[in-house]
Design a protein around this motif. Structure first.
Motif, PDB file in Angstrom:
ATOM      1  N   VAL A  90      16.692   0.641   2.008  1.00 50.34           N
ATOM      2  CA  VAL A  90      17.558   0.544   3.184  1.00 50.34           C
ATOM      3  C   VAL A  90      18.626  -0.522   2.973  1.00 50.34           C
ATOM      4  N   GLU A  91      18.220  -1.647   2.356  1.00 47.01           N
ATOM      5  CA  GLU A  91      19.198  -2.709   2.098  1.00 47.01           C
ATOM      6  C   GLU A  91      20.283  -2.227   1.148  1.00 47.01           C
ATOM      7  N   TYR A 121      20.415   5.318   4.521  1.00 48.54           N
ATOM      8  CA  TYR A 121      19.647   4.676   5.588  1.00 48.54           C
ATOM      9  C   TYR A 121      19.010   5.729   6.498  1.00 48.54           C
ATOM     10  N   ALA A 122      19.841   6.660   6.991  1.00 46.50           N
ATOM     11  CA  ALA A 122      19.321   7.652   7.934  1.00 46.50           C
ATOM     12  C   ALA A 122      18.291   8.546   7.265  1.00 46.50           C
ATOM     13  N   LEU A 162      25.321   5.043   4.664  1.00 47.53           N
ATOM     14  CA  LEU A 162      24.763   5.395   5.971  1.00 47.53           C
ATOM     15  C   LEU A 162      23.757   6.529   5.834  1.00 47.53           C
ATOM     16  N   TYR A 193       8.058   2.862   8.078  1.00 45.69           N
ATOM     17  CA  TYR A 193       7.977   2.977   6.621  1.00 45.69           C
ATOM     18  C   TYR A 193       6.557   3.215   6.130  1.00 45.69           C
ATOM     19  N   ILE A 197      12.237  -0.888   2.450  1.00 45.11           N
ATOM     20  CA  ILE A 197      13.182  -1.867   2.995  1.00 45.11           C
ATOM     21  C   ILE A 197      14.251  -2.186   1.960  1.00 45.11           C
ATOM     22  N   GLY A 234      16.849  -9.479  -1.151  1.00 40.42           N
ATOM     23  CA  GLY A 234      16.780  -9.638   0.286  1.00 40.42           C
ATOM     24  C   GLY A 234      15.376  -9.635   0.841  1.00 40.42           C
ATOM     25  N   ALA A 235      14.420  -9.014   0.109  1.00 37.05           N
ATOM     26  CA  ALA A 235      13.064  -8.911   0.640  1.00 37.05           C
ATOM     27  C   ALA A 235      12.276 -10.191   0.450  1.00 37.05           C
ATOM     28  N   SER A 277       6.340  -0.067   2.429  1.00 36.15           N
ATOM     29  CA  SER A 277       7.317  -0.610   3.365  1.00 36.15           C
ATOM     30  C   SER A 277       8.294  -1.544   2.659  1.00 36.15           C
ATOM     31  N   LYS A 278       7.759  -2.325   1.714  1.00 35.42           N
ATOM     32  CA  LYS A 278       8.623  -3.263   0.990  1.00 35.42           C
ATOM     33  C   LYS A 278       9.695  -2.527   0.196  1.00 35.42           C
ATOM     34  N   LEU A 336      11.851   5.623  10.968  1.00 33.87           N
ATOM     35  CA  LEU A 336      11.863   4.321  10.280  1.00 33.87           C
ATOM     36  C   LEU A 336      10.498   3.624  10.287  1.00 33.87           C
ATOM     37  N   ILE A 387      22.694  -0.213   3.167  1.00 35.72           N
ATOM     38  CA  ILE A 387      23.581  -1.084   3.949  1.00 35.72           C
ATOM     39  C   ILE A 387      24.641  -1.702   3.039  1.00 35.72           C
TER      40      ILE A 387
END
Lengths: 91, 148, 150
Positions: free
Chosen positions: C119-120, C82-83, C79, C99, C116, C32-33, C112-113, C97, C123
């Protein structure tokens, strides 16, 4: 009833078409949404600021990260709501 | 005449989205079947997704994924489509899935309760179960009746 | 059991393709990145693999692969991942958030990458668990004979 519904639908559609005449043409590079400073900023700076090459992912997880957290909570809540509504046959 | 054709051709995406949206709208207000209403709502939502995605398109633009990947010198002459509507619509699709799921679950409960998913049958059954729901309730207000 | 579920061809093809669909889902989540993809899409594909399995081999067989309890745990875990990522950024002195505040690597964009990506994954886990539980809940119970609704 059906005629009234059809009438309402046709009137609403005509109004939407009329309102759409002022919108930019399909694929227009000079459209206001594309030339907005925000859009150009995202395209130019998302790699340095978030380190991912997919701009949509950078927007989703970095700039709009809080919104995406809420979105994940929404889908979690929907799953829980369906469980509460339908999973009563076992008890 | 050719002017009209030019206008329609330049903005044909709006015509498509309005047509699709009105199909969904008609299904929502004219159909009595609850499942068909949900399908109409979904078509309506899809029309709005299509509208946003078509707004983000740029002629000759590529997908908003930076060409060349990491470390490469990014060419300034590459045109990317607008990434902001894509992101908004990703959010909207997830909300659409959630609302559809909850709506279908509610319809299943309604079917178990009343044995039908037709609006007329459900309302008739409900009036038979609670006579105060129909005429009396309209005059006095539902909240007051339920308290009695 | 309907005729589709008894077909040998469909059962064999599903048994072969389900692992590849799951692998593709993991690719979509992790990619996704840097390409088209992301947590939502990958999670839905992963959920679709298990739903396909449950459609062909029956709900009971599908629930052996993905029990209701596991579903609920996974839906919450995503969840929480993520949190927790967001809260970790607060602990390291940034905003929620943000990052780049986490000092894992010298380059903030690199941190940050990877966050992310994390986080993906969160999700994706939530979405796959919720999709599977939606399918199991909305599908009719197995014991009912077919055509009872007409």
């Amino acid at each position: 009833m059906k005629t009234l519904a059809l009438f309402v639908v046709v009137i609403t559609g005509a109004m939407l078409i009329y309102a759409g005449q002022d919108l930019p043409a399909f694929g227009d590079i000079n459209s206001p949404s594309y030339q907005a400073p925000m859009t150009q900023y995202f395209i130019e700076n998302s790699l340095e600021e978030s380190g991912v090459t997919n701009i949509v992912t950078a927007l989703l997880a970095n700039y709009r990260g809080y919104d995406t957290l809420g979105e994940t909570a929404v889908i979690f809540t929907a799953g829980m709501a369906v469980i509460l509504l339908l999973r009563r046959r076992e008890t | 005449m050719s002017g009209v054709i030019d206008i329609v051709y330049a903005e044909y995406n709006y015509w498509i989205y309005v047509t699709l949206m009105m199909i969904g709208f008609y299904a929502m207000i004219a159909k009595k079947n609850l499942i068909k209403k949900v399908i109409g709502a979904n078509i309506f939502q899809t029309a709005i997704f299509l509208f946003y995605i078509s707004l983000s398109d740029v002629k000759g633009g590529t997908a908003p994924i930076l060409v060349g990947g990491h470390g490469a010198e990014h060419a300034a002459d590459v045109i990317y489509t607008n990434p902001v509507p894509h992101c908004l619509i990703l959010t909207a699709i997830v909300v659409a899935v959630s609302t559809t799921a909850v709506a279908l679950a509610l319809i299943i409960r309604i079917y178990n309760e009343y044995g039908s998913i037709e609006e007329d049958v459900i309302l008739a059954a409900r009036r038979k179960l609670q006579p105060e729901f129909s005429e009396h309730a309209r005059q006095k207000g539902v909240a007051e009746v339920s308290r009695q | 059991m309907s005729r589709i579920q008894e077909s040998v061809i469909i059962r064999t093809v599903v048994r072969i393709t389900v692992p590849f669909i799951q692998l593709f889902a993991l690719y979509v989540i992790m990619h996704g990145a840097s390409g088209p993809g992301g947590g939502f899409q990958g999670g839905v594909i992963f959920g679709a693999a298990i739903i396909l399995y449950a459609m062909i081999f029956g709900i009971a067989e599908g629930k052996k692969k993905m029990s209701d309890a596991l579903d609920k745990i996974l839906a919450s875990t995503g969840l929480v991942i993520y949190a927790a990522t967001g809260l970790a950024c607060i602990i390291f002195g940034g905003m929620f958030l943000q990052y780049s505040a986490v000092p894992l690597l010298p380059d903030p964009a690199e941190v940050s990458k990877y966050l992310i990506d994390l986080v993906e994954i969160g999700i994706g886990i939530t979405v796959l668990a919720v999709m599977i539980s939606l399918f199991f809940d909305i599908s009719p119970p197995e014991s009912e004979p077919e055509g009872a609704e007409e």
